[in-house]
Design an enzyme around this catalytic site. Sequence first.
Site, PDB file in Angstrom:
ATOM      1  N   TYR A  60       0.848  -1.188   0.000  1.00 13.11           N
ATOM      2  CA  TYR A  60       0.000   0.000   0.000  1.00 13.11           C
ATOM      3  C   TYR A  60       0.886   1.241   0.000  1.00 13.11           C
ATOM      4  O   TYR A  60       1.404   1.665   1.032  1.00 13.11           O
ATOM      5  CB  TYR A  60      -0.914   0.024   1.212  1.00 13.11           C
ATOM      6  CG  TYR A  60      -1.878  -1.138   1.311  1.00 13.11           C
ATOM      7  CD1 TYR A  60      -2.188  -1.920   0.192  1.00 13.11           C
ATOM      8  CD2 TYR A  60      -2.491  -1.463   2.510  1.00 13.11           C
ATOM      9  CE1 TYR A  60      -3.078  -2.978   0.287  1.00 13.11           C
ATOM     10  CE2 TYR A  60      -3.385  -2.518   2.604  1.00 13.11           C
ATOM     11  CZ  TYR A  60      -3.668  -3.276   1.492  1.00 13.11           C
ATOM     12  OH  TYR A  60      -4.539  -4.324   1.587  1.00 13.11           O
ATOM     13  N   HIS A 143       0.050 -12.228   0.925  1.00 14.00           N
ATOM     14  CA  HIS A 143      -0.643 -11.200   0.151  1.00 14.00           C
ATOM     15  C   HIS A 143      -0.693 -11.527  -1.340  1.00 14.00           C
ATOM     16  O   HIS A 143       0.337 -11.589  -2.002  1.00 14.00           O
ATOM     17  CB  HIS A 143       0.051  -9.850   0.357  1.00 14.00           C
ATOM     18  CG  HIS A 143      -0.777  -8.665  -0.036  1.00 14.00           C
ATOM     19  ND1 HIS A 143      -0.292  -7.379  -0.048  1.00 14.00           N
ATOM     20  CD2 HIS A 143      -2.082  -8.571  -0.418  1.00 14.00           C
ATOM     21  CE1 HIS A 143      -1.247  -6.554  -0.423  1.00 14.00           C
ATOM     22  NE2 HIS A 143      -2.342  -7.259  -0.660  1.00 14.00           N
TER      23      HIS A 143
END
Length: 327
Positions: A60, A143
Site C-alpha cells: 500500500y 498477500h
Amino acid sequence: MSDSSIPTVEGVAGLPLTQLGLGTATFGWLYEPVSASQAAATVHRALELGINYLDTAPAYGLGAAESKTGAALHDVDPGQLVVSTKVGRVLEPLPATAAQNEAYPGAPQLQAVDAWTEDGIRRSLEDSLVRLGLDRVEIAYIHDPDDNEQDVYDTAFPALARLRDEGTVRAIGVGMNQSAMPARFVERLDLDVVLMAGRYTLLEQGALDDLLPMCLARGTRVVIGGPFNSGLLASPTKSAHYNYGPAPSALLHKAQAIHRVCASHGVPITAAALQFPLGHPSVVSVLAGMRTPAEVEHNVAAFSTDIPEELWKELRAEGLLRPGAPA
C-alpha cells in the site's frame, strides 16, 4: 479508546477483534493523497470510536501506509490493538537505470519484489515491523499470491507457520481479491483466517460457492475487505470505482437498484453494505478503507444503523441478493 457500540468477537486465535476494522490502503495514495497528519487523525478517531482492528500492507503505497499507520500509533498502547499486515513482497530500491517511480506524488523510488521463500517471508515481516514501529503484529496474511500458488504450499506457508509456532505472530492467513484459490488454501493448509476483498458483498456473493462453505467446514474465520467494492456501494454514480477501476454499467445499475431499495426503507446503502457480510457465521470482521475522521464517523454510524428484515427480503425478492445469502 472509548466505549463503542461496535461488537468485539474473539474469533481469530482468541484475538479480540472489532467487527468493524480500519483498512489503510487509503493511506498509500489509493485514488488521492492522504498526508501523514490526516492519516493520524483518521486512526485516532477510529480508536476513539471503539475500532481496535487495523490492517495494512507493504504494497500500500510502497510502505507509505505502514509508515503512516506506525506514526499514528506512536503513543498508543499496542495492547489495545489488533494489527495485521501482509507478507510475500519486500521493497527494494529501483535500479539506477529504471524509470522514475511516478505512481503518486512523492512516490519513493522503490519497487515491490516477490519474496515467497522463508528468508523472504521473514524479511517482509521484519521490514513491516520497522515501518510500523511495533515489536509484533497479531495477524500476518500472505498477500495476493495469485500467480504463486505452488510457492505458498512449498515455502511461504511453512515459513509463516513457523513464525506462528515461534509466537512471532498470533494468527496467520491469506489475503486476496478472489475466493477460489483461498478456498483451496483453507482445504489444504492450517490457516486461522482469510482476508477476502470484494467477493462477498452486498453486490456479489460468489464466495458462497467455494470459500465460505470451506471455511465453515474447517472452522476458519473470514475477514471481509472492500465491502463497498472499491466505492460502488458507497456512492453508486457513473464516476464510482469497482475493483479499483471504472464500474461496469451492469454492476452500476445493480448498485443503483440496491440503493433504491435501501432508500425506500430509510437505510443508507453504506449501512447495508457494511453489515451484510457479518450475516455469514464464518465472517468475524469487515474492513473498510477510511481516509478522514469524517469517513470514520460516517462508517461507525452506518455500522450501528438498525436494518429491518424487510429490506433483506425485498433485495431477495428483486433478485438483488442471492436467496441463500444470510443477512
